[in-house]
Scaffold this motif. Structure first.
Motif, PDB file in Angstrom:
ATOM      1  N   GLN A   1      -4.449  -2.001  12.568  1.00  0.00           N
ATOM      2  CA  GLN A   1      -4.020  -0.998  11.874  1.00  0.00           C
ATOM      3  C   GLN A   1      -4.435  -0.817  10.493  1.00  0.00           C
ATOM      4  O   GLN A   1      -3.545  -0.850   9.515  1.00  0.00           O
TER       5      GLN A   1
ATOM      6  N   ALA B   1      -3.041   1.946   8.471  1.00  0.00           N
ATOM      7  CA  ALA B   1      -1.597   1.725   7.890  1.00  0.00           C
ATOM      8  C   ALA B   1      -1.600   0.543   6.824  1.00  0.00           C
ATOM      9  O   ALA B   1      -0.844   0.942   5.595  1.00  0.00           O
TER      10      ALA B   1
ATOM     11  N   ILE C   1      -0.416   1.967   2.905  1.00  0.00           N
ATOM     12  CA  ILE C   1       0.905   1.630   2.614  1.00  0.00           C
ATOM     13  C   ILE C   1       0.992   0.919   1.187  1.00  0.00           C
ATOM     14  O   ILE C   1       1.689   1.257   0.426  1.00  0.00           O
TER      15      ILE C   1
ATOM     16  N   SER D   1       4.642   9.087   6.313  1.00  0.00           N
ATOM     17  CA  SER D   1       4.886   9.513   7.552  1.00  0.00           C
ATOM     18  C   SER D   1       4.241   8.659   8.397  1.00  0.00           C
ATOM     19  O   SER D   1       3.022   8.793   8.546  1.00  0.00           O
ATOM     20  N   PHE D   2       4.770   7.875   9.596  1.00  0.00           N
ATOM     21  CA  PHE D   2       4.214   6.995  10.343  1.00  0.00           C
ATOM     22  C   PHE D   2       4.154   7.620  11.656  1.00  0.00           C
ATOM     23  O   PHE D   2       5.127   7.861  12.228  1.00  0.00           O
ATOM     24  N   HIS D   3       2.886   7.858  12.403  1.00  0.00           N
ATOM     25  CA  HIS D   3       2.913   8.276  13.578  1.00  0.00           C
ATOM     26  C   HIS D   3       2.240   7.585  14.658  1.00  0.00           C
ATOM     27  O   HIS D   3       1.045   6.919  14.245  1.00  0.00           O
TER      28      HIS D   3
ATOM     29  N   LYS E   1       5.009   0.482  13.883  1.00  0.00           N
ATOM     30  CA  LYS E   1       5.610   1.466  12.835  1.00  0.00           C
ATOM     31  C   LYS E   1       7.105   0.529  12.288  1.00  0.00           C
ATOM     32  O   LYS E   1       7.131   0.431  11.183  1.00  0.00           O
TER      33      LYS E   1
ATOM     34  N   ILE F   1      10.490   7.109   4.243  1.00  0.00           N
ATOM     35  CA  ILE F   1       9.463   6.775   5.089  1.00  0.00           C
ATOM     36  C   ILE F   1      10.239   7.260   6.448  1.00  0.00           C
ATOM     37  O   ILE F   1      11.256   7.196   6.822  1.00  0.00           O
TER      38      ILE F   1
ATOM     39  N   LEU G   1       9.487   7.833  10.694  1.00  0.00           N
ATOM     40  CA  LEU G   1       8.877   6.989  11.601  1.00  0.00           C
ATOM     41  C   LEU G   1       9.006   8.011  12.954  1.00  0.00           C
ATOM     42  O   LEU G   1      10.211   8.742  13.235  1.00  0.00           O
TER      43      LEU G   1
ATOM     44  N   ILE H   1       0.219   8.767   8.301  1.00  0.00           N
ATOM     45  CA  ILE H   1      -0.362   7.502   8.487  1.00  0.00           C
ATOM     46  C   ILE H   1      -0.464   7.260  10.170  1.00  0.00           C
ATOM     47  O   ILE H   1       0.528   7.115  10.642  1.00  0.00           O
TER      48      ILE H   1
ATOM     49  N   PHE I   1      -0.902   5.457  13.507  1.00  0.00           N
ATOM     50  CA  PHE I   1      -0.982   3.837  14.103  1.00  0.00           C
ATOM     51  C   PHE I   1      -1.594   4.232  15.292  1.00  0.00           C
ATOM     52  O   PHE I   1      -1.476   4.716  16.073  1.00  0.00           O
TER      53      PHE I   1
END
Length: 353
Positions: free
Chosen positions: A75, A78, A82, A103-105, A112, A208, A210, A270, A272
């Motif tokens: 990753q 990420a 981050i 925003s983690f995807h 995540k 944040i 997820l 972001i 993943f």
């Protein structure tokens, strides 16, 4: 009971002292008084409750970078985004114009929540136990569409109250794809370019999100880049941002037609990336190490790998569950072979006797 009452009185006195200093009521010898007051504040009140100072919020970005380098695999987007985003947001030389929103995807098991845990531990002395850290779960905290207005009202007051107490708050919204579509609209003014909202400054806060939204689109894009000969390490955020935005905005969940996306208030989407064989293998080795098996045998690693499902067809490049489910598989394997080794030892002892 008397001790409890005196403790309450003591906290009130300390708060009064700190308030008197903060509003600078004293003009003669102010520096000395502030110094003494700060010492009292740190060594009395802050021992009884969590304060809002560097002691409680060390924001150790070097620690975060080290944790991500040592414990997160596959990753690079990420990790890089981050650390730099958080470091820049809380920089002493920069006043951010808005709250930071990440925003983690990606698919489950991509890391995540794993990375979110490292963020908590690095920014706050008490980690996830800090009063400044708030972790909401979509299906637990916002389960019913019919209660959307209630959720919005409660969420607004909760965020407002905590940021009023200390600006450097961390709000994590997990399972955004399981939330009613309009709940997050209420935070739009808080993450917008506002110096204050109802006299509260949210610009130091961190939000944040997820979500699994966009997971299929991320995988499709990753395969497309792979087939084009682009190395995984060479892909950038620009390759995925529009893909994630489209998925988050159109798929069912908390971001469905959300004001936060319409108003371009998410600072970094972001991705993943799906986990390849080499990344899953490293996760397995880490799980063995956690159980004091520092150099696991190849056949034991492979035995755990055999439980992993791969896809999509026909290439089967990626683990369908990332590094999830590996912990228990490794635990079972370790126990299995320790029992077998003990049985062999007992058998040889009987033979020798």
């Amino acid at each position: 009971m008397r001790l409890h009452i005196w403790k309450i009185v003591f906290v009130i006195v300390c708060n009064v002292i700190h308030f008197a200093i903060s509003v600078e009521l004293l003009s003669i010898g102010a520096a000395a008084v502030v110094g003494v007051g700060s010492f009292i504040y740190q060594n009395t009140l802050c021992r009884l409750k969590e304060c809002c100072t560097k002691n409680e919020i060390p924001a150790d970005f070097d620690k975060l970078e080290q944790l991500l380098d040592e414990k997160v695999y596959g990753q690079h987007l990420a990790k890089e985004t981050i650390v730099n985003a958080l470091r820049g947001h809380w920089s002493d030389n920069y006043e951010s114009p808005k709250a930071l929103t990440l925003s983690f995807h990606g698919w489950p098991g991509g890391g995540k929540n794993y990375i979110a845990g490292f963020i908590k531990d690095s920014l706050y002395a008490l980690g996830s136990k800090s009063d400044h850290v708030h972790h909401f779960m979509g299906r637990i905290h916002f389960p019913e569409v019919a209660r959307t207005q209630e959720y919005q009202d409660n969420l607004y007051q909760w965020i407002k109250g905590n940021v009023t107490r200390c600006q450097k708050q961390l709000f994590i919204f997990d399972e955004v794809n399981k939330m009613p579509p309009k709940v997050l609209n209420v935070i739009k003014p808080m993450i917008d370019y506002n110096q204050d909202v109802e006299k509260v400054d949210y610009r130091k806060a961190i939000f944040i999100f997820l979500s699994n939204t966009g997971e299929s689109l991320i995988t499709e894009k990753a395969i497309q880049l792979w087939k084009s000969g682009v190395r995984r390490e060479d892909v950038g955020l620009k390759d995925f941002e529009s893909v994630i935005t489209m998925g988050a905005f159109n798929e069912e969940g908390g971001f469905h037609h959300s004001d936060t996306i319409k108003s371009n208030l998410i600072d970094h989407y972001i991705p993943f990336l799906p986990m390849e064989h080499e990344h899953v293998r490293l996760c397995i080795i880490d799980q063995f190490k956690l159980r004091s098996v520092l150099e696991p045998k190849e056949e034991h690693i492979q035995e755990v790998m055999d439980f992993v499902e791969w896809g999509p067809l026909p290439d089967n490049l990626y683990s369908k569950t990332g590094c999830k489910r590996l912990s228990q598989k490794v635990a079972m394997t370790v126990q299995k072979y320790r029992i077998r080794e003990k049985a062999i030892e007992k058998s040889s002892e009987k033979t020798n006797s």
